[in-house]
Scaffold this motif. Sequence first.
Motif, PDB file in Angstrom:
ATOM      1  N   MET A   1     -26.493  -8.749  10.400  1.00  0.00           N
ATOM      2  CA  MET A   1     -26.020  -7.875   9.570  1.00  0.00           C
ATOM      3  C   MET A   1     -26.209  -5.523   9.334  1.00  0.00           C
ATOM      4  O   MET A   1     -25.497  -5.375   9.146  1.00  0.00           O
ATOM      5  N   LEU A   2     -26.829  -5.778  10.538  1.00  0.00           N
ATOM      6  CA  LEU A   2     -27.182  -4.435  10.782  1.00  0.00           C
ATOM      7  C   LEU A   2     -26.632  -4.039  12.039  1.00  0.00           C
ATOM      8  O   LEU A   2     -26.440  -4.603  12.907  1.00  0.00           O
ATOM      9  N   GLU A   3     -26.059  -2.598  12.111  1.00  0.00           N
ATOM     10  CA  GLU A   3     -25.658  -1.878  13.386  1.00  0.00           C
ATOM     11  C   GLU A   3     -26.255  -1.041  13.872  1.00  0.00           C
ATOM     12  O   GLU A   3     -27.159  -0.012  12.350  1.00  0.00           O
ATOM     13  N   GLN A   4     -26.799  -0.516  14.359  1.00  0.00           N
ATOM     14  CA  GLN A   4     -27.511   0.373  14.762  1.00  0.00           C
ATOM     15  C   GLN A   4     -26.787   1.746  15.739  1.00  0.00           C
ATOM     16  O   GLN A   4     -25.955   1.035  17.084  1.00  0.00           O
ATOM     17  N   TYR A   5     -27.245   2.730  15.755  1.00  0.00           N
ATOM     18  CA  TYR A   5     -26.501   3.443  16.294  1.00  0.00           C
ATOM     19  C   TYR A   5     -27.292   5.017  16.814  1.00  0.00           C
ATOM     20  O   TYR A   5     -27.923   5.321  16.802  1.00  0.00           O
ATOM     21  N   TYR A   6     -26.985   5.230  18.091  1.00  0.00           N
ATOM     22  CA  TYR A   6     -27.936   6.116  19.039  1.00  0.00           C
ATOM     23  C   TYR A   6     -26.972   8.036  18.903  1.00  0.00           C
ATOM     24  O   TYR A   6     -26.955   8.629  19.757  1.00  0.00           O
ATOM     25  N   GLU A   7     -25.922   8.002  18.658  1.00  0.00           N
ATOM     26  CA  GLU A   7     -25.029   9.424  18.147  1.00  0.00           C
ATOM     27  C   GLU A   7     -24.118   9.180  17.472  1.00  0.00           C
ATOM     28  O   GLU A   7     -24.708   7.947  16.301  1.00  0.00           O
ATOM     29  N   LEU A   8     -23.914  10.074  16.697  1.00  0.00           N
ATOM     30  CA  LEU A   8     -23.491  10.265  15.770  1.00  0.00           C
ATOM     31  C   LEU A   8     -21.972   9.630  15.575  1.00  0.00           C
ATOM     32  O   LEU A   8     -21.349  10.208  16.322  1.00  0.00           O
ATOM     33  N   PRO A   9     -21.685   8.320  14.958  1.00  0.00           N
ATOM     34  CA  PRO A   9     -20.969   8.110  14.418  1.00  0.00           C
ATOM     35  C   PRO A   9     -19.621   8.969  14.607  1.00  0.00           C
ATOM     36  O   PRO A   9     -19.689   9.599  13.086  1.00  0.00           O
ATOM     37  N   GLU A  10     -18.408   8.588  15.004  1.00  0.00           N
ATOM     38  CA  GLU A  10     -16.810   9.065  14.706  1.00  0.00           C
ATOM     39  C   GLU A  10     -16.580   9.398  13.275  1.00  0.00           C
ATOM     40  O   GLU A  10     -16.441   8.501  12.832  1.00  0.00           O
ATOM     41  N   GLY A  11     -16.525  10.865  13.106  1.00  0.00           N
ATOM     42  CA  GLY A  11     -15.673  10.470  11.351  1.00  0.00           C
ATOM     43  C   GLY A  11     -16.984  10.229  10.389  1.00  0.00           C
ATOM     44  O   GLY A  11     -16.781  10.162   9.210  1.00  0.00           O
ATOM     45  N   LEU A  12     -18.304  10.591  10.682  1.00  0.00           N
ATOM     46  CA  LEU A  12     -19.380   9.679   9.891  1.00  0.00           C
ATOM     47  C   LEU A  12     -19.354  11.113   8.808  1.00  0.00           C
ATOM     48  O   LEU A  12     -19.347  11.464   7.821  1.00  0.00           O
ATOM     49  N   LEU A  13     -19.341  12.768   9.539  1.00  0.00           N
ATOM     50  CA  LEU A  13     -19.645  13.730   8.609  1.00  0.00           C
ATOM     51  C   LEU A  13     -18.428  14.050   7.535  1.00  0.00           C
ATOM     52  O   LEU A  13     -18.969  14.727   6.725  1.00  0.00           O
ATOM     53  N   ASN A  14     -17.475  13.471   7.847  1.00  0.00           N
ATOM     54  CA  ASN A  14     -16.086  13.517   6.447  1.00  0.00           C
ATOM     55  C   ASN A  14     -15.891  12.790   5.900  1.00  0.00           C
ATOM     56  O   ASN A  14     -15.081  12.895   4.774  1.00  0.00           O
ATOM     57  N   ALA A  15     -16.531  10.895   5.875  1.00  0.00           N
ATOM     58  CA  ALA A  15     -16.249  10.150   4.856  1.00  0.00           C
ATOM     59  C   ALA A  15     -16.760  10.452   3.679  1.00  0.00           C
ATOM     60  O   ALA A  15     -17.609  11.382   3.627  1.00  0.00           O
ATOM     61  N   LYS A  16     -15.629  10.218   2.554  1.00  0.00           N
ATOM     62  CA  LYS A  16     -16.324  10.440   1.261  1.00  0.00           C
ATOM     63  C   LYS A  16     -17.526   8.443   1.341  1.00  0.00           C
ATOM     64  O   LYS A  16     -17.080   7.691   1.872  1.00  0.00           O
TER      65      LYS A  16
END
Length: 334
Positions: A1-16
């Motif tokens: 169920m859980l996803e992990q990231y080790y850098e900022l996912p593309e598009g995260l900063l601009n998502a609503k």
Amino acid sequence: MLEQYYELPEGLLNAKAETLHQVLEKPSLIHLQGKEPDPLFISTLLHGNETTGLYAIQKLLRCYQEDTLPRSVSIFLGNVKAAEAGVRRLDEQVDYNRIWPGTHQHYLAEAHMMQQVTDIMQQKKVWASIDIHNNTGKNPHYACINKLQQSFFFLAGLFSETIVYFHTPKGVQSSAFAELCPSVTLECGISGEEGGIDHVLQYLKKVLSLDVLSECTDNNLKLFHTVARVKIPEGYSFGFEDDATINLLPEIENYNFCELQQGTPLAFVEPESSAYLQAFDDDEREVGRDFFEYLDEKILLKKSVMPAMLTMNTQVIRQDCLCYLMERIAKPEL
Ligand SMILES: [Zn+2]
């Protein structure tokens, strides 16, 4: 169920909040490295319609796009499906802030996910934990803690002089992490308001820049203890007009964090309906008789208390509760 990231996912900063699901398909834990290795854990969107945390985190990370963060952060973005729909949780979902370690519902798949997040953060030697929420009524910004310890007062007091100490509900994020590190829940007023986003942003910057969570020296802190959670029994209709079995008074929304006197009316009830309000203490005992009395088709306060999170949002009342009742306590000498 859980996803992990080790850098900022593309598009995260601009998502609503509503479009976040296009970036993150599921609940996600994002680890970002900073100068100090022990991470600050920030969780938000445990309730899908409480967006202040997301927007504050985006602003924070934009500030550090060119720079290294002063401290590592691990960000948990919880109920992205509910965020897409703009609701606290979908009807078929459990409440994402009732299923953390300590929950009564530990057998659920979602509870396993929260256990996993907790275990990962324990392994990473989590330094402090901040869970960011909104509420729907007229409330001041305040911080909640689950342990009466100096480092908890310090972390909470940096956000607000109004601090709420609570034990129930069980299975909330802040109480699970209180076993690992200083931990707070922030209640940041109405979702998405600019003032709230900015307040959280400044707070996160301040916390990130600290080397240690030192002693709390603020003597102006106002500490409240929740003594009961108020529910409307499932079988009764309710509302703020005059057409339900329990008709709440619209002015109650202004009662948050006000000391109310014994005898204060909260609702009118349909004649001969014998409708009542429930109140649950920390041990989930129904103690409504201690707090409410019934006179001339009115529900009145039986003792003086201070409510928090009173709201006129009927869906929130049904899914969560009508309000919490609190008493002021002295900050203990530690
Ligand atoms: Zn919430």
